[in-house]
Design a protein around this motif. Structure first.
Motif, PDB file in Angstrom:
ATOM      1  N   GLU A   1      -1.490   0.327  -7.693  1.00 17.73           N
ATOM      2  CA  GLU A   1      -2.093   1.348  -8.646  1.00 17.73           C
ATOM      3  C   GLU A   1      -1.644   2.650  -8.426  1.00 17.73           C
ATOM      4  O   GLU A   1      -1.553   3.590  -9.190  1.00 17.73           O
ATOM      5  N   LEU A   2      -1.214   3.206  -7.079  1.00 23.46           N
ATOM      6  CA  LEU A   2      -0.503   4.490  -7.125  1.00 23.46           C
ATOM      7  C   LEU A   2       0.768   4.371  -7.868  1.00 23.46           C
ATOM      8  O   LEU A   2       1.049   5.372  -8.407  1.00 23.46           O
ATOM      9  N   GLY A   3       1.487   3.195  -8.088  1.00 24.49           N
ATOM     10  CA  GLY A   3       2.804   3.214  -8.632  1.00 24.49           C
ATOM     11  C   GLY A   3       2.377   3.494  -9.956  1.00 24.49           C
ATOM     12  O   GLY A   3       3.270   3.996 -10.819  1.00 24.49           O
ATOM     13  N   ARG A   4       1.398   3.280 -10.608  1.00 21.89           N
ATOM     14  CA  ARG A   4       0.945   3.317 -11.947  1.00 21.89           C
ATOM     15  C   ARG A   4       0.401   4.876 -12.179  1.00 21.89           C
ATOM     16  O   ARG A   4       0.806   5.339 -13.164  1.00 21.89           O
ATOM     17  N   ARG A   5      -0.456   5.394 -11.396  1.00 17.44           N
ATOM     18  CA  ARG A   5      -0.839   6.602 -11.615  1.00 17.44           C
ATOM     19  C   ARG A   5      -0.129   7.746 -11.034  1.00 17.44           C
ATOM     20  O   ARG A   5      -0.334   9.245 -11.628  1.00 17.44           O
ATOM     21  N   PHE A   6       0.953   7.796 -10.213  1.00 19.86           N
ATOM     22  CA  PHE A   6       1.651   8.609 -10.008  1.00 19.86           C
ATOM     23  C   PHE A   6       2.841   9.182 -10.794  1.00 19.86           C
ATOM     24  O   PHE A   6       3.510   8.032 -10.924  1.00 19.86           O
ATOM     25  N   LYS A   7       3.226  10.260 -11.240  1.00 22.65           N
ATOM     26  CA  LYS A   7       4.251  10.513 -12.237  1.00 22.65           C
ATOM     27  C   LYS A   7       5.514   9.921 -11.629  1.00 22.65           C
ATOM     28  O   LYS A   7       6.416   9.339 -12.383  1.00 22.65           O
ATOM     29  N   GLN A   8       5.912  10.152 -10.355  1.00 22.49           N
ATOM     30  CA  GLN A   8       7.220   9.682  -9.589  1.00 22.49           C
ATOM     31  C   GLN A   8       6.997   8.488  -9.173  1.00 22.49           C
ATOM     32  O   GLN A   8       7.998   7.633  -8.649  1.00 22.49           O
TER      33      GLN A   8
ATOM     34  N   PRO B   1     -11.580 -10.094  -2.320  1.00 22.95           N
ATOM     35  CA  PRO B   1     -11.460  -8.871  -1.743  1.00 22.95           C
ATOM     36  C   PRO B   1     -11.446  -7.777  -2.763  1.00 22.95           C
ATOM     37  O   PRO B   1     -10.652  -7.887  -3.658  1.00 22.95           O
ATOM     38  N   ILE B   2     -12.516  -6.749  -2.838  1.00 20.68           N
ATOM     39  CA  ILE B   2     -12.596  -5.903  -3.742  1.00 20.68           C
ATOM     40  C   ILE B   2     -12.643  -4.325  -3.337  1.00 20.68           C
ATOM     41  O   ILE B   2     -12.660  -3.468  -4.110  1.00 20.68           O
ATOM     42  N   GLY B   3     -11.968  -4.014  -2.173  1.00 24.65           N
ATOM     43  CA  GLY B   3     -11.906  -2.768  -1.660  1.00 24.65           C
ATOM     44  C   GLY B   3     -11.514  -2.743  -0.079  1.00 24.65           C
ATOM     45  O   GLY B   3     -11.768  -3.665   0.619  1.00 24.65           O
TER      46      GLY B   3
ATOM     47  N   ILE C   1      -8.256   8.801   7.927  1.00 25.01           N
ATOM     48  CA  ILE C   1      -8.725   7.777   7.044  1.00 25.01           C
ATOM     49  C   ILE C   1      -7.665   7.572   6.126  1.00 25.01           C
ATOM     50  O   ILE C   1      -6.753   8.514   5.366  1.00 25.01           O
ATOM     51  N   LYS C   2      -7.264   6.334   5.944  1.00 26.59           N
ATOM     52  CA  LYS C   2      -5.989   5.803   5.179  1.00 26.59           C
ATOM     53  C   LYS C   2      -6.567   4.683   4.136  1.00 26.59           C
ATOM     54  O   LYS C   2      -7.390   3.887   4.290  1.00 26.59           O
ATOM     55  N   ARG C   3      -5.529   4.435   2.985  1.00 21.30           N
ATOM     56  CA  ARG C   3      -5.795   3.343   2.169  1.00 21.30           C
ATOM     57  C   ARG C   3      -6.955   3.000   1.801  1.00 21.30           C
ATOM     58  O   ARG C   3      -7.661   1.975   1.515  1.00 21.30           O
ATOM     59  N   LEU C   4      -7.941   4.285   1.200  1.00 19.15           N
ATOM     60  CA  LEU C   4      -9.343   3.775   0.550  1.00 19.15           C
ATOM     61  C   LEU C   4      -8.889   3.396  -0.886  1.00 19.15           C
ATOM     62  O   LEU C   4      -8.309   4.166  -1.613  1.00 19.15           O
ATOM     63  N   TRP C   5      -9.401   2.283  -1.077  1.00 17.09           N
ATOM     64  CA  TRP C   5      -8.827   1.439  -2.565  1.00 17.09           C
ATOM     65  C   TRP C   5     -10.239   0.678  -2.754  1.00 17.09           C
ATOM     66  O   TRP C   5     -10.930  -0.021  -1.966  1.00 17.09           O
ATOM     67  N   VAL C   6     -10.817   0.728  -4.207  1.00 18.58           N
ATOM     68  CA  VAL C   6     -11.841  -0.023  -4.485  1.00 18.58           C
ATOM     69  C   VAL C   6     -11.191  -0.685  -6.127  1.00 18.58           C
ATOM     70  O   VAL C   6     -10.779  -0.003  -6.883  1.00 18.58           O
ATOM     71  N   ALA C   7     -11.256  -1.787  -6.132  1.00 19.96           N
ATOM     72  CA  ALA C   7     -11.127  -2.585  -7.371  1.00 19.96           C
ATOM     73  C   ALA C   7     -11.670  -2.113  -8.552  1.00 19.96           C
ATOM     74  O   ALA C   7     -12.527  -1.653  -8.533  1.00 19.96           O
ATOM     75  N   PRO C   8     -10.824  -2.120  -9.741  1.00 25.24           N
ATOM     76  CA  PRO C   8     -11.240  -1.229 -10.892  1.00 25.24           C
ATOM     77  C   PRO C   8     -12.780  -2.308 -11.257  1.00 25.24           C
ATOM     78  O   PRO C   8     -13.533  -1.426 -11.847  1.00 25.24           O
ATOM     79  N   SER C   9     -12.860  -3.356 -10.955  1.00 26.31           N
ATOM     80  CA  SER C   9     -13.962  -4.171 -11.274  1.00 26.31           C
ATOM     81  C   SER C   9     -15.305  -3.807 -10.629  1.00 26.31           C
ATOM     82  O   SER C   9     -16.378  -4.183 -10.840  1.00 26.31           O
ATOM     83  N   ALA C  10     -14.970  -3.043  -9.379  1.00 22.79           N
ATOM     84  CA  ALA C  10     -16.202  -2.542  -8.616  1.00 22.79           C
ATOM     85  C   ALA C  10     -16.553  -1.270  -8.520  1.00 22.79           C
ATOM     86  O   ALA C  10     -17.079  -0.783  -7.753  1.00 22.79           O
ATOM     87  N   ARG C  11     -15.795  -0.394  -9.427  1.00 20.94           N
ATOM     88  CA  ARG C  11     -16.040   0.969  -9.417  1.00 20.94           C
ATOM     89  C   ARG C  11     -17.231   1.311 -10.061  1.00 20.94           C
ATOM     90  O   ARG C  11     -17.848   0.703 -10.941  1.00 20.94           O
ATOM     91  N   GLY C  12     -18.031   2.379  -9.642  1.00 22.00           N
ATOM     92  CA  GLY C  12     -19.297   2.764 -10.194  1.00 22.00           C
ATOM     93  C   GLY C  12     -20.528   2.206  -9.724  1.00 22.00           C
ATOM     94  O   GLY C  12     -21.463   2.409  -9.922  1.00 22.00           O
ATOM     95  N   LEU C  13     -19.966   1.376  -8.422  1.00 15.18           N
ATOM     96  CA  LEU C  13     -21.141   0.691  -7.658  1.00 15.18           C
ATOM     97  C   LEU C  13     -21.438   1.486  -6.427  1.00 15.18           C
ATOM     98  O   LEU C  13     -22.287   0.791  -5.589  1.00 15.18           O
TER      99      LEU C  13
ATOM    100  N   CYS D   1      -5.429  -6.412  -0.774  1.00 13.92           N
ATOM    101  CA  CYS D   1      -5.974  -5.032  -1.086  1.00 13.92           C
ATOM    102  C   CYS D   1      -4.784  -3.930  -0.929  1.00 13.92           C
ATOM    103  O   CYS D   1      -4.869  -3.180  -1.930  1.00 13.92           O
ATOM    104  N   LEU D   2      -4.207  -4.129   0.012  1.00 12.59           N
ATOM    105  CA  LEU D   2      -3.111  -3.076   0.213  1.00 12.59           C
ATOM    106  C   LEU D   2      -1.954  -3.226  -1.131  1.00 12.59           C
ATOM    107  O   LEU D   2      -1.592  -2.311  -1.478  1.00 12.59           O
ATOM    108  N   ARG D   3      -1.639  -4.341  -1.227  1.00 14.16           N
ATOM    109  CA  ARG D   3      -0.656  -4.643  -2.382  1.00 14.16           C
ATOM    110  C   ARG D   3      -1.234  -4.077  -3.705  1.00 14.16           C
ATOM    111  O   ARG D   3      -0.591  -3.301  -4.618  1.00 14.16           O
ATOM    112  N   GLU D   4      -2.674  -4.194  -4.150  1.00 12.88           N
ATOM    113  CA  GLU D   4      -3.217  -3.787  -5.153  1.00 12.88           C
ATOM    114  C   GLU D   4      -3.293  -2.273  -5.224  1.00 12.88           C
ATOM    115  O   GLU D   4      -3.170  -1.467  -6.285  1.00 12.88           O
TER     116      GLU D   4
END
Length: 290
Positions: free
Chosen positions: A162-169, A200-202, A216-228, A155-158
């Motif tokens: 994702e942060l690497g893709r979404r943050f400009k820097q 593991p999906i979140g 609270i740290k490292r809140l992550w939800v897999a793209p496949s499980a968003r909206g649930l 989960c942490l690797r994912e």
């Protein structure tokens, strides 16, 4: 063009055919899919009969018939639970273990063959993850895990990717205030992983500190499980963990490049506060009193 209902039904027919759900001899082993799934569940460690029944969504009558057929084949044994005679537990016999191994090999080969025939294997897997998460949303389990466990590390690797893709820097975890594993284990904190069957999906971390609050740290939800609603479930679980540890004040930080996170915090009782750390990545800071 097919309407939505027709498309769903087409998909159902395709899956039913592809997995051999109607075959009287699933994967050529001489028994239907239902019996094979029961054998598989027991082989993967689900020994409590009621747990297997709930996991597979079977009624008591069908579950009893499937267990009896596997017992008649000499593949499983059932007995009363050592702590509760009203409950039954099942285990594989030596022959059952061989049959379980045969199914595992055949199932893996079938899956590998499907992927090998598809030029968009990753897209296919992503679609499968999305569908599986949607179909099993009521069975997503939130469990405390060691933050160094395989599931937590996945989960942490994912999350970092994702942060690497979404943050400009971009994102470099070595520059972040990455919490020590010991701070996210009891009695200082907690780390919670959302599991959809074996995937593991979140995740979410509760980091203990010595400053009168926890984070609270490292809140992550897999793209496949968003909206649930899984993000809120994870937040609620972390807050419940904090209460059991007598933590009365929580803080967290996030980045405005993650608007869905900020929206979740604002609508669940968190209030914005001034910066409380020197982490280079966050630009929004929140606090909540339990």
């Amino acid at each position: 063009m097919l309407d939505p209902v027709s498309r769903v039904r087409r998909f159902n027919r395709a899956v039913t055919s592809a997995v051999g759900a109607l075959d009287t001899s699933f994967l050529g082993r001489g028994r239907p899919l239902g019996a094979a799934r029961v054998l598989n569940a027991i082989g993967h460690g689900r020994s409590d009969v009621s747990e297997v029944r709930d996991y597979l969504g079977l009624d008591s009558g069908l579950m009893s018939r499937l267990l009896r057929s596997l017992e008649d084949e000499g593949l499983i044994e059932t007995q009363a639970h050592e702590d509760d005679a009203r409950r039954r537990v099942a285990s594989l016999t030596r022959a059952g273990k061989r049959e379980f191994a045969a199914y595992e090999t055949l199932s893996n080969t079938q899956a590998e063959s499907l992927l090998a025939r598809n030029a968009q294997a990753e897209a296919l897997l992503a679609a499968m993850d999305l569908i599986a998460s949607a179909l099993t949303r009521d069975r997503i389990a939130l469990t405390e895990r060691d933050p160094r466990s395989d599931e937590a590390r996945y989960c942490l690797r994912e999350y970092y990717a994702e942060l690497g893709r979404r943050f400009k820097q971009g994102f470099d975890v070595s520059l972040s205030r990455d919490p020590d594993a010991k701070d996210m284990r009891r009695p200082r904190g907690s780390f919670i992983v959302a599991m959809s069957d074996t995937l593991p999906i979140g995740c979410i971390g509760l980091k203990g500190t010595d400053h009168g609050y926890a984070e609270i740290k490292r809140l992550w939800v897999a793209p496949s499980a968003r909206g649930l609603g899984l993000g809120k479930r994870l937040m609620d679980e972390a807050e419940d963990a904090a209460r059991t540890l007598d933590i009365a004040l929580l803080r967290l930080d996030t980045n405005s490049a993650l608007p869905e996170a900020g929206q979740l915090y604002r609508t669940t009782g968190w209030r914005e506060i001034p910066r409380f750390n020197d982490d280079p990545y966050p630009d929004l800071f929140f606090e909540k009193r339990l």
